[in-house]
Write a protein that holds these residues in place. Structure first.
Motif, PDB file in Angstrom:
ATOM      1  N   LEU A 216       0.683  -1.271   0.063  1.00 41.05           N
ATOM      2  CA  LEU A 216       0.002   0.136  -0.107  1.00 41.05           C
ATOM      3  C   LEU A 216       0.642   1.153  -0.056  1.00 41.05           C
ATOM      4  O   LEU A 216       0.358   2.543  -0.337  1.00 41.05           O
ATOM      5  CB  LEU A 216      -0.900   0.055   1.318  1.00 41.05           C
ATOM      6  CG  LEU A 216      -2.005  -1.217   1.299  1.00 41.05           C
ATOM      7  CD1 LEU A 216      -2.741  -1.172   2.675  1.00 41.05           C
ATOM      8  CD2 LEU A 216      -2.739  -1.182   0.245  1.00 41.05           C
ATOM      9  N   GLY A 217       2.025   1.123   0.322  1.00 36.62           N
ATOM     10  CA  GLY A 217       2.938   2.460   0.269  1.00 36.62           C
ATOM     11  C   GLY A 217       3.283   2.684   1.830  1.00 36.62           C
ATOM     12  O   GLY A 217       2.505   2.503   2.801  1.00 36.62           O
ATOM     13  N   ASP A 218       4.599   3.361   1.949  1.00 41.26           N
ATOM     14  CA  ASP A 218       5.055   3.357   3.283  1.00 41.26           C
ATOM     15  C   ASP A 218       4.197   4.333   4.263  1.00 41.26           C
ATOM     16  O   ASP A 218       4.216   4.681   5.406  1.00 41.26           O
ATOM     17  CB  ASP A 218       6.365   3.682   3.286  1.00 41.26           C
ATOM     18  CG  ASP A 218       7.325   2.728   2.966  1.00 41.26           C
ATOM     19  OD1 ASP A 218       6.743   1.677   2.688  1.00 41.26           O
ATOM     20  OD2 ASP A 218       8.653   2.910   3.033  1.00 41.26           O
ATOM     21  N   TRP A 219       3.481   5.289   3.493  1.00 43.63           N
ATOM     22  CA  TRP A 219       2.696   6.281   4.277  1.00 43.63           C
ATOM     23  C   TRP A 219       1.189   6.077   3.875  1.00 43.63           C
ATOM     24  O   TRP A 219       0.176   7.204   4.377  1.00 43.63           O
ATOM     25  CB  TRP A 219       3.094   7.692   3.499  1.00 43.63           C
ATOM     26  CG  TRP A 219       4.376   8.107   3.690  1.00 43.63           C
ATOM     27  CD1 TRP A 219       5.263   7.950   2.858  1.00 43.63           C
ATOM     28  CD2 TRP A 219       4.890   9.054   4.783  1.00 43.63           C
ATOM     29  NE1 TRP A 219       6.819   8.514   3.370  1.00 43.63           N
ATOM     30  CE2 TRP A 219       6.486   9.227   4.666  1.00 43.63           C
ATOM     31  CE3 TRP A 219       4.351   9.629   6.083  1.00 43.63           C
ATOM     32  CZ2 TRP A 219       7.082   9.861   5.631  1.00 43.63           C
ATOM     33  CZ3 TRP A 219       5.255  10.335   6.860  1.00 43.63           C
ATOM     34  CH2 TRP A 219       6.455  10.395   6.850  1.00 43.63           C
ATOM     35  N   ALA A 220       0.928   4.978   3.553  1.00 42.05           N
ATOM     36  CA  ALA A 220      -0.651   4.346   3.334  1.00 42.05           C
ATOM     37  C   ALA A 220      -1.378   4.575   4.962  1.00 42.05           C
ATOM     38  O   ALA A 220      -2.658   5.282   4.452  1.00 42.05           O
ATOM     39  CB  ALA A 220      -0.620   3.186   2.938  1.00 42.05           C
ATOM     40  N   ILE A 221      -0.882   4.465   6.090  1.00 37.38           N
ATOM     41  CA  ILE A 221      -1.807   4.863   7.032  1.00 37.38           C
ATOM     42  C   ILE A 221      -2.334   6.276   7.239  1.00 37.38           C
ATOM     43  O   ILE A 221      -3.488   6.520   7.760  1.00 37.38           O
ATOM     44  CB  ILE A 221      -1.284   4.331   8.089  1.00 37.38           C
ATOM     45  CG1 ILE A 221      -2.080   4.329   9.265  1.00 37.38           C
ATOM     46  CG2 ILE A 221       0.069   5.079   8.671  1.00 37.38           C
ATOM     47  CD1 ILE A 221      -1.296   3.735  10.715  1.00 37.38           C
TER      48      ILE A 221
END
Length: 251
Positions: A216-221
């Motif tokens: 989802l990507g490292d900054w997804a949260i």
């Protein structure tokens, strides 16, 4: 090979693994348990709780002579509790399928429990398979509400005597997220009542994948505020839990 369901050997310790389509990860987890078992002086069984699996997770677990159970609800507490109920060992360890343990982990668990000083506990030395600024920031956003709500605890992998797990009624099945922190807090409180400490393993490392970030990507949260709110509001939001844990997420 671990002690199987039909084997007559004495089981001293049971490792419980919840597994939802884990064919890419569970072999690494099971290999690490085998290596850790080599220096452990006792009988070990592994209970794999299949959760809505449509891949080769079962077949891989069977190659290791694991005990296979099925629980299809979207509820990690229930999944783990079902696994513990099937355990024959007096000591239990819970670990996620995409995590793996250092070779001295089970010896550490055995040593700490047999001192009589500890009710059980978690692991303090946890290492992601890779690190980035986004992953570190995400971890801090998740850990801060847990620290404020549940105090100084450790999560990631739990270990205790089965009798104490049963005494606190295991994981809270009303919680869909942060059930691990809630369990740790109640285990710590139970230990205090019995004059024992909540232990944190620091001499053995628990490793864990970064699959959610990889997908989802490292900054997804930070792009999914529902997930953050799920951690901050007590872990009972089904939509947040689905986003964080229960959807397939391209495993």
């Amino acid at each position: 090979m671990f002690i199987g369901v039909k084997d007559q050997e004495r089981v001293d310790l049971t490792v419980i693994i919840p597994a939802h389509n884990e064919e890419k990860y569970i072999q690494r987890c099971l290999d690490s348990i085998q290596k850790a078992a080599a220096s452990y002086q006792g009988g070990i069984e592994v209970v794999v709780v299949l959760n809505r699996c449509t891949d080769r997770t079962r077949q891989i677990a069977e190659l290791y002579n694991c005990i296979i159970i099925t629980e299809d609800s979207k509820n990690l507490s229930k999944i783990r509790n079902v696994g513990v109920r099937a355990a024959r060992g007096e000591m239990i360890v819970t670990i996620d399928a995409d995590s793996w343990m250092a070779e001295n982990m089970l010896v550490e668990v055995d040593t700490l429990l047999k001192t009589g000083k500890y009710i059980g506990g978690g692991v303090g030395a946890i290492q992601f398979e890779r690190v980035s600024i986004g992953i570190i920031a995400s971890a801090m956003v998740i850990l801060l509400p847990l620290l404020l709500r549940y105090g100084n605890i450790a999560v990631g992998m739990f270990w205790c005597y089965k009798k104490d797990f049963d005494a606190i009624q295991g994981f809270n099945e009303k919680m869909l997220m942060t059930e691990d922190a809630d369990f740790a807090k109640r285990l710590k409180q139970w230990g205090k009542k019995n004059g024992k400490l909540f232990g944190i393993i620091r001499k053995a490392t628990l490793f864990t994948s970064t699959r959610k970030f990889d997908t989802l990507g490292d900054w997804a949260i930070f792009k999914n505020p529902k997930i953050i709110m799920g951690y901050w509001t007590g872990g009972k939001n089904q939509k947040a839990a689905d986003l964080a844990y229960y959807e397939d997420q391209k495993r």
